[in-house]
Enzyme design. Structure first.
Site, mmCIF file in Angstrom:
data_model
loop_
_atom_site.group_PDB
_atom_site.id
_atom_site.type_symbol
_atom_site.label_atom_id
_atom_site.label_comp_id
_atom_site.label_asym_id
_atom_site.label_seq_id
_atom_site.Cartn_x
_atom_site.Cartn_y
_atom_site.Cartn_z
ATOM 1 N N ASP A 55 25.824 60.097 51.424
ATOM 2 C CA ASP A 55 26.283 60.457 52.774
ATOM 3 C C ASP A 55 25.127 61.162 53.483
ATOM 4 O OD1 ASP A 55 28.990 59.688 52.323
ATOM 5 O OD2 ASP A 55 29.448 61.641 51.440
ATOM 6 N N HIS A 59 28.401 63.413 49.729
ATOM 7 C CA HIS A 59 27.841 62.702 48.581
ATOM 8 C C HIS A 59 26.347 62.568 48.863
ATOM 9 C CE1 HIS A 59 32.102 61.207 48.268
ATOM 10 N NE2 HIS A 59 31.877 61.709 47.078
HETATM 11 C C1 XUL Z 1 37.914 61.142 44.199
HETATM 12 C C2 XUL Z 1 37.517 62.359 44.889
HETATM 13 C C3 XUL Z 1 36.116 62.381 45.415
HETATM 14 C C4 XUL Z 1 35.411 63.660 45.131
HETATM 15 C C5 XUL Z 1 33.983 63.736 45.591
HETATM 16 O O1 XUL Z 1 39.234 61.098 43.835
HETATM 17 O O2 XUL Z 1 38.298 63.255 45.075
HETATM 18 O O3 XUL Z 1 36.147 62.140 46.778
HETATM 19 O O4 XUL Z 1 36.083 64.705 45.759
HETATM 20 O O5 XUL Z 1 33.179 62.861 44.937
#
Ligand code: XUL
Ligand code: MN
Length: 346
Positions: free
Chosen positions: A54, A51
């Site tokens: 992150d 992210h």
């Molecule tokens: C939420 C999910 C997230 C995405 C990345 O359900 O899967 O972790 O993969 O934002």
């Protein structure tokens, strides 16, 4: 024997979670970023997914110059370890500006926040050496249907995609659909919706999708059919393999943990369609169980990969000829049993 497929594996720092759920606190201490990176190295994984925060913690409180500086330092750190960055995703579900949606908020100012933050995500991705931007559209949907104009929200989503596509001519946007949680109903619940909205954007070629097994199951769909559909469009650019036991909260279980046959069909489809041949990674979006002890922090990732590789062998040794004869004879009873016998090891 046909040549074995080569797969490259990936996970995110959030896949070393601490066991918190809506009803109780953490059950394990938090692992440092360095510890998480070392764990992926130890596993022999090839890449990490991020992210935006992150990659650059507390991103909203930092200047653009500071964000760039920290992203560059992270790139150096990853290069030093020989770990690639697979993608970067804007975390658009945490900040106060995203309470009523991000790209589809009723507030123009908050929609702008979401777009600005996504542009910064693209800048970070560029520095980390990836063109892949994952959009899990967490809060784009409704709790109270009458609070939003669903048609206008499609326009807002397209505006956001267009702003991102214009920001960097090389970025590829990868929509990760999920039908619910946190929303009651999400606006982009399936791969069909993701690929359809791609067509409304200014550059449909650069808008693709990511399939998460659990999200497809939550939509009442078979993940292998979703994979096959996306592959037909050449648009499956990433994958979050995991498992899910029916229609409840998002469980992010180890791959194959709830339904080995559904997992097998996903692997068989990946093998048949050549997923990974253009450099795509097998990412596991799995979490340790709440009960997992700290010393077992990587077991869910290791086990998911083990199961995946065992299922690759099962796909390679699947008795196609026998199966095809049964299909031609419309003998689905025996075909069903053939699959079970094959998975059970006979
Ligand atoms: C939420 C999910 C997230 C995405 C990345 O359900 O899967 O972790 O993969 O934002
Ligand atoms: Mn995911």
């Amino acid at each position: 024997m046909p040549k074995k497929s080569q797969y490259r594996f990936c996970a995110g720092p959030w896949n070393f979670s601490e066991g918190r759920d809506p009803y109780g606190p953490e059950t394990r201490p938090s692992e440092s970023f360095d510890g998480r990176l070392a764990a992926l190295k130890k596993l022999g994984f090839d890449a990490m997914m991020f992210h935006d925060d992150d990659a650059v913690p507390d991103i909203d409180s930092k200047s653009e110059a500071q964000i760039i500086k920290e992203a560059k330092a992270l790139k150096k750190r990853l290069d030093g370890e020989g770990v690639a960055a697979e993608m970067v995703a804007p975390r658009l579900w945490f900040a106060p500006q995203t309470i009523d949606g991000a790209y589809t908020s009723n507030s123009k100012k908050d929609r702008q926040y979401a777009i600005d933050r996504s542009r910064r995500t693209i800048d970070i991705a560029k520095i980390l050496g990836t063109d892949l931007i994952v959009l899990w559209l967490a809060r784009e949907g409704t709790y109270i249907r009458e609070s939003k104009d669903a048609g206008r929200c499609v326009d807002y989503l397209v505006e956001a995609l267009d702003a991102m596509l214009a920001h960097d001519k090389k970025a590829r946007l990868c929509i990760e659909p999920k039908p619910n949680e946190p929303m009651d109903h999400a606006y982009i619940p399936t791969i069909g919706h993701a690929l359809a909205i791609a067509q409304l954007s200014r550059d449909p070629k650069r808008v693709g999708c990511l399939i998460e097994s659990a999200h497809a199951i939550l939509a009442g769909l078979d993940p292998s059919d979703e994979i096959e559909f996306a592959m037909r469009f050449g648009k499956l650019w990433s994958l979050h393999l995991n498992d899910q036991n029916g229609l409840k909260f998002d469980q992010d279980k180890p791959f194959g943990s709830a339904n080995l046959r559904v997992a097998f069909n996903q692997v068989r489809t990946l093998e048949r369609t050549g997923y990974g041949k253009n450099g795509e990674f097998i990412c596991f979006d799995v979490h340790p169980f709440r009960t997992t002890r700290p010393e077992q922090l990587i077991a869910h990732l290791d086990n998911s990969r083990k199961t995946f590789l065992r299922l690759v062998e099962k796909a390679e040794t699947y008795p196609e000829k026998q199966a095809n004869a049964l299909i031609a004879a419309r003998n689905h009873q025996d075909l069903d049993q053939l699959v079970l016998e094959h998975l059970m090891g006979r």
